[in-house]
Scaffold this motif. Structure first.
Motif, mmCIF file in Angstrom:
data_model
loop_
_atom_site.group_PDB
_atom_site.id
_atom_site.type_symbol
_atom_site.label_atom_id
_atom_site.label_comp_id
_atom_site.label_asym_id
_atom_site.label_seq_id
_atom_site.Cartn_x
_atom_site.Cartn_y
_atom_site.Cartn_z
ATOM 1 N N SER A 56 0.833 -1.219 0.000
ATOM 2 C CA SER A 56 0.000 0.000 0.000
ATOM 3 C C SER A 56 0.860 1.258 0.000
ATOM 4 O O SER A 56 0.382 2.347 -0.316
ATOM 5 N N ASP A 57 2.125 1.112 0.369
ATOM 6 C CA ASP A 57 3.014 2.277 0.489
ATOM 7 C C ASP A 57 3.886 2.488 -0.743
ATOM 8 O O ASP A 57 4.548 3.518 -0.860
ATOM 9 N N ILE A 58 3.930 1.501 -1.617
ATOM 10 C CA ILE A 58 4.781 1.637 -2.807
ATOM 11 C C ILE A 58 3.894 2.001 -3.990
ATOM 12 O O ILE A 58 2.964 1.266 -4.331
ATOM 13 N N HIS A 59 4.195 3.147 -4.603
ATOM 14 C CA HIS A 59 3.389 3.650 -5.718
ATOM 15 C C HIS A 59 4.217 3.651 -6.995
ATOM 16 O O HIS A 59 5.391 3.970 -6.974
ATOM 17 N N VAL A 60 3.555 3.305 -8.083
ATOM 18 C CA VAL A 60 4.251 3.232 -9.364
ATOM 19 C C VAL A 60 3.515 4.113 -10.367
ATOM 20 O O VAL A 60 2.278 4.138 -10.393
ATOM 21 N N THR A 61 4.270 4.812 -11.173
ATOM 22 C CA THR A 61 3.646 5.654 -12.183
ATOM 23 C C THR A 61 4.505 5.688 -13.443
ATOM 24 O O THR A 61 5.701 5.409 -13.391
ATOM 25 N N ALA A 62 3.868 6.002 -14.551
ATOM 26 C CA ALA A 62 4.603 6.132 -15.821
ATOM 27 C C ALA A 62 4.424 7.560 -16.322
ATOM 28 O O ALA A 62 3.342 8.142 -16.188
ATOM 29 N N GLN A 63 5.478 8.103 -16.873
ATOM 30 C CA GLN A 63 5.433 9.425 -17.502
ATOM 31 C C GLN A 63 4.917 10.514 -16.586
ATOM 32 O O GLN A 63 4.100 11.357 -16.981
ATOM 33 N N GLU A 64 5.410 10.530 -15.328
ATOM 34 C CA GLU A 64 5.037 11.677 -14.490
ATOM 35 C C GLU A 64 5.882 12.876 -14.900
ATOM 36 O O GLU A 64 6.874 12.733 -15.609
ATOM 37 N N ILE A 65 5.497 14.070 -14.469
ATOM 38 C CA ILE A 65 6.256 15.254 -14.894
ATOM 39 C C ILE A 65 7.609 15.243 -14.193
ATOM 40 O O ILE A 65 7.685 15.231 -12.963
ATOM 41 N N GLY A 66 8.655 15.198 -14.974
ATOM 42 C CA GLY A 66 9.992 15.154 -14.401
ATOM 43 C C GLY A 66 11.032 15.006 -15.486
ATOM 44 O O GLY A 66 10.701 14.825 -16.665
ATOM 45 N N PHE A 67 12.288 15.061 -15.093
ATOM 46 C CA PHE A 67 13.376 14.908 -16.080
ATOM 47 C C PHE A 67 13.773 13.438 -16.248
ATOM 48 O O PHE A 67 14.466 13.095 -17.189
#
Lengths: 305, 227
Positions: A56-67
């Motif tokens: 529940s504490d580990i989150h995954v995302t693709a193409q978030e705003i960042g370098f």
């Protein structure tokens, strides 16, 4: 005549070459997406297997705003963030460059100062082992504490991934309780579907919950809830009725498996927990009758698809 | 309607006649079942000419095809080869995005099936690759198959390439497609091949729906496992 021939005759060879490049670009983009998705799913399975208490504490995302934005994995409990920039190439496109150094250092600052992370890692993910080694030598000393290059194999489809990248297969076997290739492939397809549905940030628990909801049958279970005991009434029935003695019962991934002479029927453990009424129980006197009973109890789950 | 259909070199006049019979079932499952059985028998004979002598065949079927198309294939192969049966109850459904899945819920694997060296994957119509792919995956690690025949009266024209693409080359090199007709058209919404086999196989055979979602037990399995 091919389309390339037609374009060459109609518009000239330069235009035909441009067309070829456009197509190659599209193909490369597609391969890049497959590479990123396979890596993300492999990581999701790795974390779910190795840190089940943290899902529940580990989150995954693709193409978030960042370098460094292709895949981001954030552990909110540890206040740690790992960002991956994926390069599915054995050529110059996967080289560690000055631009990589700049972007990685910017992202590091963003993570620490804007996202308030305590730990931030930046990773250049490549699909060529030699490239990983040559890149390792190019990482500036000032970045070595938080910037890395990692290798992950490019596989053209899910099946190749399962057969090539054994950590994923091992994790899926643990997460589902299944070993057969079709079952692991099904589990992987469910996860791929959920992962590909959105780029929104989700916890690993949310991803597995969604994959569970899409599965008919469901193959993902919270390991702590695993129950490998068959319903008592069923065990007793097979024990008490001589004509059922050749039957075998086991529980696999929260499904009851009833076997007889090469036949295997399965139903959700919950669906079989309720003991049939005495009148119905009395009719279960042959292996075929019991198998038919399991068929009937399995229907409710499958018909939700 | 049949203009988009291309026949393979295997299809005889009689096979074409039975394919036509599938397109005019008009509430007559009996006639439909018989046509499927005859087509299976004919396909089995063709496969039999390609199977190396002394081989042991495993005919792999969905539950709905077991008593008809697959029965015909088994009957033909049994004349010359030791032949076993594998029958799968697939729960075939579409995920929320474009992909579909067909997990195996129940199965029958005739004891001794592991000794087979030829897989004969039978399906009444091959549209996508989902069910066939799942059923091959269920067996390729437990059966050391030298040949894998993919057998169907009707296939969609893109299915062969799609199926090959989904397997590593060392597996797809073993594929040998045996079919009578290739159809180019497909219903975008349902994925059903047109004209294909005249509609949804379950209704045409007189079943209420997918066997995995009901209590359907083919006679073939009833005989082999329970008698």
């Amino acid at each position: 005549m091919t389309l390339a021939d037609f374009v060459s005759i109609k518009f000239g060879s330069d235009v035909a070459a441009t067309l070829k490049k456009i197509n190659q670009g599209g193909t490369n983009n597609q391969k890049g997406t497959i590479f990123e998705n396979h890596f993300a799913i492999s990581k999701i399975c790795e974390y779910a297997s190795d840190y089940p208490e943290d899902v529940s504490d580990i989150h995954v995302t693709a193409q978030e705003i960042g370098f460094v934005d292709d895949i981001c994995i954030q552990n909110t409990k540890l206040n740690k963030k790992i960002n991956y920039q994926a390069k599915n190439s054995a050529l110059g496109a996967a080289d560690w460059t000055c631009d990589t150094t700049t972007r990685f250092s910017w992202q590091y600052s963003i993570d620490l100062e804007f996202h308030n992370c305590e730990i931030s890692n930046q990773v250049l993910l490549v699909s060529c082992e030699q490239k990983k080694q040559s890149n390792d030598a190019k990482i500036p000393k000032t970045l070595k504490e938080y910037a890395f290059c990692e290798y992950f194999p490019y596989c053209k489809n899910n099946l190749e991934l399962l057969q090539t990248y054994f950590p994923l297969r091992n994790h899926l076997e643990g997460l589902t309780g299944y070993k057969r290739l079709d079952q692991l492939d099904y589990a992987l397809k469910l996860l791929s579907g959920v992962w590909g549905a959105t780029t929104k940030k989700r916890s690993i628990k949310q991803i597995f919950d969604s994959a569970s909801c899409d599965g008919f049958p469901n193959v993902f279970f919270n390991q702590t809830l695993q129950n490998d005991v068959a319903p008592e009434w069923l065990t007793m029935l097979i024990h008490d009725i001589p004509s059922l003695h050749g039957m075998n019962i086991s529980v696999e991934s929260m499904r009851v498996k009833v076997e007889f002479n090469g036949f295997e029927a399965t139903a959700n453990l919950v669906a079989l927990e309720t003991k049939p009424d005495p009148g119905d129980l009395d009719t279960l006197t042959t292996p075929l009758q019991l198998i038919n009973f399991v068929f009937n109890r399995a229907q409710a789950e499958l018909n939700q698809a | 309607m049949v203009e988009s259909r291309e026949f393979s070199s295997y299809a005889t006049a009689s096979d074409k006649e039975h394919l036509r019979a599938l397109l005019n079932p008009i509430q007559n499952p009996g006639r439909y079942k018989e046509a499927m059985k005859v087509l299976g028998s004919s396909l089995g004979e063709i496969v039999g000419t390609k199977v190396p002598k002394g081989s042991q065949c495993l005919v792999v079927s969905t539950a709905e095809d077991a008593d008809y198309l697959s029965f015909g294939v088994i009957e033909s192969l049994n004349k010359e080869f030791k032949t076993s049966a594998a029958v799968f109850w697939n729960n075939h459904y579409s995920l929320l995005y474009k992909d579909s899945v067909a997990p195996i819920v129940h199965q029958y694997l005739q004891p001794g099936y592991q000794a087979s060296d030829v897989l004969v994957i039978v399906k009444s119509v091959i549209s996508g690759s989902c069910v066939v792919r799942t059923n091959i995956l269920a067996l390729i690690e437990s059966v050391n198959a030298k040949n894998i025949f993919i057998v169907s009266p009707v296939m969609h024209s893109a299915s062969e390439a799609k199926l090959k693409e989904e397997f590593p080359k060392q597996v797809s090199d073993k594929f040998d497609f045996v079919y009578f007709a290739l159809d180019n058209e497909k219903d975008d919404a349902t994925g059903e091949v047109k004209p294909g086999i005249g509609g949804q196989i379950y209704e045409l055979l007189g079943l209420t729906g997918q066997p995995a979602r009901g209590s359907y037990m083919p006679d073939l399995v009833r005989r082999l496992a329970f008698e």
